[in-house]
Design a protein around this motif. Structure first.
Motif, PDB file in Angstrom:
ATOM      1  N   ASN A   1      76.825  -5.644  54.442  1.00  0.00           N
ATOM      2  CA  ASN A   1      75.855  -5.995  53.419  1.00  0.00           C
ATOM      3  C   ASN A   1      75.849  -7.458  52.990  1.00  0.00           C
ATOM      4  O   ASN A   1      75.021  -7.867  52.202  1.00  0.00           O
ATOM      5  CB  ASN A   1      76.114  -5.113  52.191  1.00  0.00           C
ATOM      6  CG  ASN A   1      77.605  -5.014  51.914  1.00  0.00           C
ATOM      7  OD1 ASN A   1      78.270  -6.030  51.777  1.00  0.00           O
ATOM      8  ND2 ASN A   1      78.132  -3.807  51.871  1.00  0.00           N
TER       9      ASN A   1
ATOM     10  N   CYS B   1      87.066  -0.385  54.749  1.00  0.00           N
ATOM     11  CA  CYS B   1      86.084  -1.459  54.570  1.00  0.00           C
ATOM     12  C   CYS B   1      86.016  -2.368  55.799  1.00  0.00           C
ATOM     13  O   CYS B   1      84.975  -2.930  56.117  1.00  0.00           O
ATOM     14  CB  CYS B   1      86.430  -2.281  53.341  1.00  0.00           C
ATOM     15  SG  CYS B   1      86.252  -1.352  51.810  1.00  0.00           S
TER      16      CYS B   1
ATOM     17  N   HIS C   1      79.298  -2.944  44.847  1.00  0.00           N
ATOM     18  CA  HIS C   1      78.459  -1.968  45.551  1.00  0.00           C
ATOM     19  C   HIS C   1      78.494  -0.574  44.942  1.00  0.00           C
ATOM     20  O   HIS C   1      78.019   0.391  45.547  1.00  0.00           O
ATOM     21  CB  HIS C   1      78.785  -1.958  47.044  1.00  0.00           C
ATOM     22  CG  HIS C   1      78.361  -3.237  47.694  1.00  0.00           C
ATOM     23  ND1 HIS C   1      79.232  -4.289  47.870  1.00  0.00           N
ATOM     24  CD2 HIS C   1      77.148  -3.661  48.120  1.00  0.00           C
ATOM     25  CE1 HIS C   1      78.570  -5.303  48.402  1.00  0.00           C
ATOM     26  NE2 HIS C   1      77.316  -4.954  48.562  1.00  0.00           N
TER      27      HIS C   1
ATOM     28  N   CYS D   1      80.301   0.377  53.505  1.00  0.00           N
ATOM     29  CA  CYS D   1      79.688   1.349  52.593  1.00  0.00           C
ATOM     30  C   CYS D   1      78.174   1.357  52.692  1.00  0.00           C
ATOM     31  O   CYS D   1      77.519   2.233  52.144  1.00  0.00           O
ATOM     32  CB  CYS D   1      80.135   1.084  51.155  1.00  0.00           C
ATOM     33  SG  CYS D   1      79.724  -0.557  50.544  1.00  0.00           S
TER      34      CYS D   1
ATOM     35  N   CYS E   1      83.714  -5.579  57.052  1.00  0.00           N
ATOM     36  CA  CYS E   1      82.742  -5.945  56.017  1.00  0.00           C
ATOM     37  C   CYS E   1      83.262  -7.128  55.216  1.00  0.00           C
ATOM     38  O   CYS E   1      82.511  -8.021  54.836  1.00  0.00           O
ATOM     39  CB  CYS E   1      82.479  -4.768  55.098  1.00  0.00           C
ATOM     40  SG  CYS E   1      81.477  -5.198  53.677  1.00  0.00           S
TER      41      CYS E   1
HETATM   42  S1  SF4 Z   1      84.348  -4.373  51.055  1.00  0.00           S
HETATM   43 FE1  SF4 Z   1      82.419  -3.861  52.066  1.00  0.00          FE
HETATM   44  S2  SF4 Z   1      82.659  -1.727  52.649  1.00  0.00           S
HETATM   45 FE2  SF4 Z   1      84.223  -2.140  51.114  1.00  0.00          FE
HETATM   46  S3  SF4 Z   1      83.283  -1.531  49.187  1.00  0.00           S
HETATM   47 FE3  SF4 Z   1      82.946  -3.740  49.425  1.00  0.00          FE
HETATM   48  S4  SF4 Z   1      80.961  -3.905  50.424  1.00  0.00           S
HETATM   49 FE4  SF4 Z   1      81.639  -1.794  50.669  1.00  0.00          FE
END
Ligand code: SF4
Lengths: 476, 203
Positions: free
Chosen positions: A434, A412, A138, A354, A415
């Motif tokens: 996501n 995080c 990401h 994120c 997620c």
């Molecule tokens: S775990 Fe989820 S919140 Fe953390 S960086 Fe990866 S996609 Fe983003």
């Protein structure tokens, strides 16, 4: 060597060319990396680097932050509050690796702590025109500020640590033009889900996406960050938006943003970063903002997304290639063909990640929850410790807690659940994250990706709900 | 990294598209060190049921594929997270080559960093290969990077291509850091010029 004709004159090409140290082949170059981010998962890269007896070449061009494994509860106890020795070990390891290399580090109790892709822009580390890397897919998020930012694996993290540059294959270019005005209750998350729904989870593989059009220009920095964040879910290497006054206003005055004369010089350079009028893209896609409805995913990849007023697809009427994928997704998700999405009962709500944990996201969720009660368990994990403070100063924490929604610390969290924030098997979530992959939020967990406003609406009704009804209710 | 020249080995057909890196290695294993157990995390939640028993229905659990080193899969293999662990679990359970119509970009790059050969063949050819493997369970096929061909014994040959720079590095098992550091004077000259134009980046 003449560049390929497609891609000529694009913002991407400009940034790429600015960073080429050496051409390796027709489509291959050694690129300078302005900035690399590190998180707990970087331990593999550090271990390999140290095993090879190498050092970090430019420690000042890296920034490390604990996010993937930090707990969202009991944070007032800091590192001591973590009972799982493996988790604690990873957070300690990031700190000791950063100290070994001389890299700036925001640990679990640092005021700068937050999700890596939230704090980069927030601290003013992320600038237009940069090449930015991180061992996390990401990383595409940072492109919202006009950077070329992409994720990579541990071997390449090791290379960037050791050399501050990276061999890269030049991607193709795809321009997504979003014109018009988004409707009430429709936001950046709906835009990106609508795009991925349209082009598919591999629809932009091998490409860098530039988002353009009047609706992108009108979009806030937070919204652009959300859109670029999920570019990877369409398979794209990166997403980007040409920097403009929205970008500069966001960046100005942030801790690592240029100051005084440097600021003026930097902005003058950044203003030259855009695709020329005659730029040639390998592909073009356009979306009409006014046609986008609040979106929700029904399946197990982010391309399986539909407007909230749609029905679950019927594999029997799908093309033969798609059929088995749809059948498998419906079986995992516990859904039947033709079932309405609006009204589908949900067990839990997660607002964070994120993708959607910035102040504007929290305001959008709070606007729906204000004066209402959540019917199902729900929690909010702000994207950074600074956003948590900011939200508290606006009283958003009280809106959430009065609605019965838990207000937690930043990370995080659910997620990916590596910190232990997980759903149980069979549980169904409305989540602002996501990825709706099988098992992403816990083994057997069923994830529906939605916007913060839609997540709040699901909390209030206990079902997937068209948030526009609640917004209309609030106005009445 | 390990060089890859040619490989003749048992191939397992996996008729699934969008095999993401969370499927290849669930996130809860990412904290684990890369020790002798690492390969057992591959496809963990697809191979095992909730009680930890092997699922008969998953191809990798069939005895005829115990020695498999090649996977023939559906489109968008390795999409999702950037975790290089997805490559490590494949390598540590013996795989050296994945054939698919398309790959997640980051996975593709990670594979090349470790000597795992990603072969892109058109959808129809992957389907034909899988059908042949279904009809000949446990059969061996050959993936040859020198000639850029996949071949079935006494049968079809499928040409593929990898860009010349990456092919060369993989054939020779070249270490990219060594290659990069051999360019240090050019790198330093670039950086001096680049930063002179951007004094605000001095830290
Ligand atoms: S775990 Fe989820 S919140 Fe953390 S960086 Fe990866 S996609 Fe983003």
């Amino acid at each position: 060597m003449s560049p390929p004709s497609a891609g000529t004159g694009t913002l991407f090409e400009r940034i790429w060319n600015d960073h080429v140290i050496e051409q390796g082949g027709a489509d291959d170059a050694l690129l300078h990396v302005d900035l690399n981010f590190l998180h707990e998962g970087s331990f593999l890269a550090f271990a390999a680097l140290r095993k090879e007896g190498r050092s970090v070449r430019s420690p000042q061009r890296h920034f490390a932050v604990a996010d993937h494994y930090v707990p969202t509860l009991g944070r007032e106890r800091g590192i001591a509050g973590i009972t799982d020795p493996e988790v604690r070990g990873l957070i300690d390891l990031l700190e000791s690796n950063a100290a070994w290399a001389g890299i700036d580090h925001a640990g679990i109790d640092d005021a700068r702590q937050g999700i890596v892709h939230v704090i980069g822009p927030e601290l003013g580390l992320t600038h237009p025109g940069m090449v930015i890397t991180c061992g996390d897919s990401h990383t595409s998020t940072h492109g919202a500020m006009g950077a070329f930012a992409f994720g990579m694996g541990a071997s390449q993290v090791k290379q960037v640590l050791a050399t501050q540059c990276l061999w890269q294959r030049r991607p193709k270019t795809l321009r997504v033009t979003l014109d018009g005005t988004l409707g009430a209750g429709v936001g950046a998350k709906d835009v990106i889900l609508a795009l991925i729904g349209k082009i598919g989870a591999a629809g932009a593989t091998g490409h860098v996406i530039e988002y353009a059009g009047s609706a992108m220009r009108a979009m806030s920095m937070e919204g652009r960050l959300t859109v670029c964040n999920m570019s990877i879910e369409a398979g794209a290497r990166a997403g980007m938006v040409a920097p403009d006054d929205v970008t500069f206003d966001y960046l100005h005055g942030r801790p690592f943003a240029p100051k005084a004369q440097h600021w003026d010089d930097a902005v003058a350079m950044w203003r030259t970063l855009s695709s020329r009028a005659d730029a040639r893209f390998d592909r073009e896609v356009s979306l009409a903002a006014a046609d986008i409805a609040p979106m929700v995913t029904w399946g197990t990849n982010p391309g399986q997304a539909l407007p909230i007023d749609a029905r679950v697809p019927d594999p029997a009427t799908a093309n033969p290639e798609a059929r088995r994928g749809i059948e498998a997704a419906l079986a995992y998700m516990g859904l039947t063909p033709g079932q309405a999405l609006d009204g589908l009962p949900v067990d839990r709500v997660f607002i964070g990640s994120c993708t959607n944990s910035r102040i504007e996201d929290l305001r959008a969720a709070a606007a729906v929850l204000r004066g209402r009660k959540a019917r199902i368990p729900a929690f909010v994990s702000p994207g950074s410790t600074a956003i948590k403070r900011e939200a508290e100063s606006e009283g958003l924490d009280r809106v959430f807690t009065e609605a019965g929604v838990e207000w937690r610390a930043s990370g995080c969290s659910m997620c990916v659940g590596t910190n232990g924030d997980l759903l149980r098997a069979g549980e169904r979530s409305a989540s602002t994250s996501n990825r709706n992959f099988e098992g992403r939020q816990g083994r057997g967990a069923r994830t529906h990706l939605v916007s913060p406003a839609m997540a709040a609406a699901a909390a209030v009704t206990g079902t997937l709900t068209d948030v526009r009804r609640l917004l209309a209710g609030a106005r009445a | 990294m390990q060089a890859f020249t040619t490989l003749t080995a048992v191939a397992v057909p996996l008729d699934m598209a969008n095999i993401n890196t969370d499927m290849l290695v669930p996130a809860r294993f990412l904290r684990k060190p890369r020790d002798e157990r690492y390969g057992s995390y591959l496809f963990h939640d697809l191979r095992h049921d909730e009680q930890g028993r092997l699922r008969d229905s998953f191809p990798l659990n069939e005895a005829c594929y115990a020695q498999a080193q090649i996977i023939v899969a559906g489109a968008n293999f390795g999409c999702g997270s950037s975790r290089e662990s997805a490559v490590y679990v494949l390598m540590d359970s013996g795989f050296r080559c994945v054939i698919a119509p398309s790959f997640g970009d980051i996975f593709f790059g990670n594979a090349l960093q470790n000597g795992l050969l990603p072969v892109v063949l058109p959808e129809a050819q992957c389907a034909a290969l899988r059908a042949w493997l279904e009809a000949n369970p446990g059969a061996q096929i050959t993936a040859d990077l020198e000639s850029q061909q996949v071949s079935v014994p006494g049968g079809e040959r499928y040409a593929f291509s990898l860009d010349p720079v990456r092919r060369e590095r993989l054939l020779r098992g070249m270490d990219e850091i060594g290659l990069t550091l051999s360019r240090l004077p050019a790198i330093e000259a670039f950086e001096a010029r680049y930063h002179a134009q951007r004094p605000w980046l001095a830290r």
